[in-house]
Design a protein around this motif. Structure first.
Motif, PDB file in Angstrom:
ATOM      1  N   LEU A 286       0.539  -1.285  -0.358  1.00 31.08           N
ATOM      2  CA  LEU A 286      -0.153   0.093   0.151  1.00 31.08           C
ATOM      3  C   LEU A 286       0.748   1.026  -0.084  1.00 31.08           C
ATOM      4  O   LEU A 286       1.965   1.595   0.670  1.00 31.08           O
ATOM      5  CB  LEU A 286      -0.860  -0.303   1.367  1.00 31.08           C
ATOM      6  N   ILE A 287       0.538   2.025  -1.190  1.00 30.85           N
ATOM      7  CA  ILE A 287       0.870   3.574  -0.678  1.00 30.85           C
ATOM      8  C   ILE A 287       0.357   4.833  -0.584  1.00 30.85           C
ATOM      9  O   ILE A 287      -0.979   4.051  -1.015  1.00 30.85           O
ATOM     10  CB  ILE A 287       1.816   4.036  -2.303  1.00 30.85           C
ATOM     11  N   THR A 288       0.221   5.689   0.685  1.00 34.07           N
ATOM     12  CA  THR A 288      -1.029   6.645   1.201  1.00 34.07           C
ATOM     13  C   THR A 288      -0.205   8.008   0.730  1.00 34.07           C
ATOM     14  O   THR A 288       1.236   8.138   1.332  1.00 34.07           O
ATOM     15  CB  THR A 288      -0.865   6.425   2.700  1.00 34.07           C
TER      16      THR A 288
ATOM     17  N   VAL B 238      -0.363  12.107   1.543  1.00 36.19           N
ATOM     18  CA  VAL B 238      -0.798  12.467   2.288  1.00 36.19           C
ATOM     19  C   VAL B 238      -0.773  13.874   1.453  1.00 36.19           C
ATOM     20  O   VAL B 238       0.262  14.308   1.893  1.00 36.19           O
ATOM     21  CB  VAL B 238      -0.973  12.649   3.318  1.00 36.19           C
TER      22      VAL B 238
ATOM     23  N   VAL C  86      -6.656  12.563   0.753  1.00 31.12           N
ATOM     24  CA  VAL C  86      -5.567  10.864   0.751  1.00 31.12           C
ATOM     25  C   VAL C  86      -5.911  10.439  -0.008  1.00 31.12           C
ATOM     26  O   VAL C  86      -6.820  10.267  -0.845  1.00 31.12           O
ATOM     27  CB  VAL C  86      -5.492  10.271   2.515  1.00 31.12           C
ATOM     28  N   ASP C  87      -4.708   9.781  -0.958  1.00 35.23           N
ATOM     29  CA  ASP C  87      -4.962   8.886  -2.625  1.00 35.23           C
ATOM     30  C   ASP C  87      -4.186   7.838  -1.940  1.00 35.23           C
ATOM     31  O   ASP C  87      -3.119   7.763  -1.207  1.00 35.23           O
ATOM     32  CB  ASP C  87      -4.338   9.484  -3.302  1.00 35.23           C
ATOM     33  N   ARG C  88      -4.934   6.853  -2.623  1.00 39.19           N
ATOM     34  CA  ARG C  88      -4.331   5.181  -1.702  1.00 39.19           C
ATOM     35  C   ARG C  88      -3.829   4.355  -3.060  1.00 39.19           C
ATOM     36  O   ARG C  88      -5.164   4.530  -3.843  1.00 39.19           O
ATOM     37  CB  ARG C  88      -5.151   4.815  -0.561  1.00 39.19           C
TER      38      ARG C  88
ATOM     39  N   GLN D 296      -2.832   0.596  -4.596  1.00 40.85           N
ATOM     40  CA  GLN D 296      -2.527  -0.968  -3.626  1.00 40.85           C
ATOM     41  C   GLN D 296      -2.039  -1.261  -4.598  1.00 40.85           C
ATOM     42  O   GLN D 296      -1.607  -0.459  -6.392  1.00 40.85           O
ATOM     43  CB  GLN D 296      -3.432  -2.025  -3.894  1.00 40.85           C
TER      44      GLN D 296
ATOM     45  N   ASN E 155       3.376   7.203   1.595  1.00 42.66           N
ATOM     46  CA  ASN E 155       4.220   6.142   3.110  1.00 42.66           C
ATOM     47  C   ASN E 155       3.920   4.980   2.775  1.00 42.66           C
ATOM     48  O   ASN E 155       2.353   4.829   1.596  1.00 42.66           O
ATOM     49  CB  ASN E 155       2.715   6.776   4.403  1.00 42.66           C
TER      50      ASN E 155
ATOM     51  N   ASP F   9       3.236   0.761   2.870  1.00 39.91           N
ATOM     52  CA  ASP F   9       3.160  -0.543   3.618  1.00 39.91           C
ATOM     53  C   ASP F   9       3.656  -1.470   3.076  1.00 39.91           C
ATOM     54  O   ASP F   9       2.585  -1.574   1.623  1.00 39.91           O
ATOM     55  CB  ASP F   9       2.048   0.004   4.387  1.00 39.91           C
TER      56      ASP F   9
ATOM     57  N   ARG G 275      -7.111  -4.127   0.497  1.00 43.07           N
ATOM     58  CA  ARG G 275      -8.386  -2.868   0.837  1.00 43.07           C
ATOM     59  C   ARG G 275      -8.716  -3.608  -0.430  1.00 43.07           C
ATOM     60  O   ARG G 275      -9.194  -2.635  -1.539  1.00 43.07           O
ATOM     61  CB  ARG G 275      -8.000  -1.846   1.018  1.00 43.07           C
TER      62      ARG G 275
END
Length: 101
Positions: free
Chosen positions: A10-12, A14, A57-59, A61, A89, A91, A97
């Motif tokens: 996961l890339i977030t 912010v 926030v943009d997320r 996968q 970020n 992870d 998700r």
């Protein structure tokens, strides 16, 4: 299209309250989470996503490893030279998700 199970990273992105741009690349496959890329003005190819963010926030996968993250503020100043660039970020090995997460 990859199975949701293979996108375990996961890339977030912010936003920090000022307009900024980002481009992220992975060596696998990347997909936006819980948003319509057309609505969010995010361009996604199989391995790269680029867009603009101000707040929120943009997320994304992804599978594989993070290859590159390039973020710049509204003046084009890159991170870490500008405190206004979005925070990124990453992870690895997180559960997939859904659009409802």
């Amino acid at each position: 299209m990859p199975s949701e199970r293979s996108l375990t990273n996961l890339i977030t992105i912010v936003g920090r309250g000022v307009p900024a741009n980002y481009e992220i690349s992975v060596d696998g496959t990347i997909e936006m989470v819980a948003a319509d890329p057309d609505e969010e003005a995010v361009i996604i190819s199989e391995q790269t996503a680029e867009g603009a963010i101000e707040t929120g926030v943009d997320r994304f996968q992804f599978s594989g490893e993070m290859a590159n993250a390039h973020v710049v503020d509204w003046n084009g100043a890159p991170s870490p030279e500008s405190p206004s660039t979005p925070e990124v970020n990453i992870d690895y090995g997180v559960p997939a998700r859904s659009a409802d997460s």
